[in-house]
Design an enzyme around this catalytic site. Structure first.
Site, short mmCIF file in Angstrom:
data_model
loop_
_atom_site.label_atom_id
_atom_site.label_comp_id
_atom_site.label_asym_id
_atom_site.label_seq_id
_atom_site.Cartn_x
_atom_site.Cartn_y
_atom_site.Cartn_z
N GLU A 107 0.85 -1.19 0.00
CA GLU A 107 0.00 0.00 0.00
C GLU A 107 0.89 1.24 0.00
OE1 GLU A 107 -3.67 1.94 2.63
OE2 GLU A 107 -2.76 0.04 3.23
N CYS A 154 0.43 -13.11 -14.93
CA CYS A 154 0.90 -12.65 -16.24
C CYS A 154 -0.21 -12.11 -17.13
CB CYS A 154 1.63 -13.79 -16.95
SG CYS A 154 3.12 -14.33 -16.07
#
Length: 347
Positions: free
Chosen positions: A98, A124
């Site tokens: 964060e 991916c």
């Protein structure tokens, strides 16, 4: 399945890291391990098809890599950065838990405060998912444009894997296998500016897509912090190969069921680049011509979420994908997820 009529792929940009690490370089560092396990030199390139991969300078953050790709987009296209309405960061690699890595990229690129920003994470497939999310907003009229970026940083994973293999005196030919995929990873960054189509559009258009999830096999590839800043992955490469292709086959059935999107209709495929064996099995199983697969694997390695879009960007740059062509982006991510996107470039 999804379809679009208003979404243009305006401009790609990418950045290649300055350092080159060859498969031979990796094997030289692992020479003692290879000798102890009686593994032949050249095995890594032979099995993967990867001659080399690119790496950033030490300490490069994913947001910095993605920012370079964003700047390349602005340099390549006639784009007013103060008018960008959405920014989506899509890498496997992130700066921290964060805040969203998109916030660092937003600030570095000098985008307006009215720009919607967020991260998407899906192994991916992240960049392709980002394209879908942005396309949905453009199609619905919620935004007129946006930027999707990804910056993958493989340095820590590669170094952690090499050191773990060197330090493990109990390795066998069997127990070294889960680390093999980690040695195929490379770094890079890519960005794409998407916008609402014009009346007489001259750029490629995103028009079609299909996906499948096969999450019964979410245990085949795991990446975790292994203490301190060390990152390690364990991958059952052989099983992931077969289950991934199995998932792609189901996705292809959906994708190609739409008229105009069969194997014979598509001029080029731009895939997540994993390995030569993967490409051969994938195209054989789907009944596609391997000659239509544009590859960047040998020089870039597996660049995670950057892999499929940078392959398309290079194909456009090299005039392999050009006006009058239909193309398909094909991604398979651990989880297992598969997503195929159809792109049409009018004459």
């Amino acid at each position: 399945m999804i379809s679009y009529s208003k979404v243009c792929l305006d401009t790609f940009g990418y950045e290649l890291p300055p350092r080159t690490l060859t498969s031979e370089d990796i094997e030289n560092r692992l020479a003692e391990v290879y000798e102890r396990l009686k593994l032949p030199q050249g095995r890594l390139e032979l099995m993967s098809g990867i001659r080399e991969r690119r790496l950033w300078p030490d300490g490069t953050r994913p947001s910095e890599a993605a920012t370079m790709a964003g700047e390349a987009v602005f340099a390549n296209g006639d784009i007013d950065r103060t008018a960008v309405e959405c920014l989506i960061f899509t890498s496997v690699s992130r700066d921290m838990m964060e805040p969203a890595t998109a916030s660092f990229v937003h600030n570095a690129l000098g985008l307006p405060c009215t720009c919607l920003i967020f991260d998407i994470s899906n192994a991916c497939l992240g960049f392709l998912d980002g394209m879908v999310m942005l396309a949905n907003m453009i199609e619905l009229g919620q935004v007129q444009n946006g930027l999707v970026v990804s910056g993958e940083t493989a340095e820590e994973l590669l170094e952690s894997t090499i050191m773990a293999l060197i330090d493990n005196r109990n390795l066998s030919r069997k127990t070294i296998k889960p680390a093999f995929a980690s040695l195929t990873i490379g770094s890079g960054s890519v960005g794409l500016f998407m916008r609402k189509c014009g009346d007489a559009e001259t750029k490629p258009k995103l028009v079609h897509g299909a996906w499948q999830a096969n999450t019964a096999h979410s245990d085949l590839c795991h990446g975790n912090q292994a203490g301190g800043k060390s990152t390690l992955m364990e991958t059952d490469s052989e099983e992931l190969l077969h289950r991934g292709v199995e998932t792609a086959h189901q996705t292809w059935k959906l994708f190609s069921s739409t008229p105009g999107w069969g194997a014979e209709d598509i001029d080029g495929f731009f895939c997540h680049q994993v390995g030569t064996a993967h490409a051969r099995l994938l195209f054989d199983t789907l009944g596609l011509e391997l000659d239509k697969n544009f590859e960047t694997l040998a020089s870039f390695g597996n660049v995670g979420s950057v892999s499929a879009p940078i392959t398309l960007a290079r194909a456009i740059e090299e005039n392999v994908y050009r006006p009058g062509h239909k193309g398909a982006l094909l991604g398979i991510g651990s989880g297992i997820n598969c997503l195929m996107l159809g792109i049409e470039w009018g004459k």
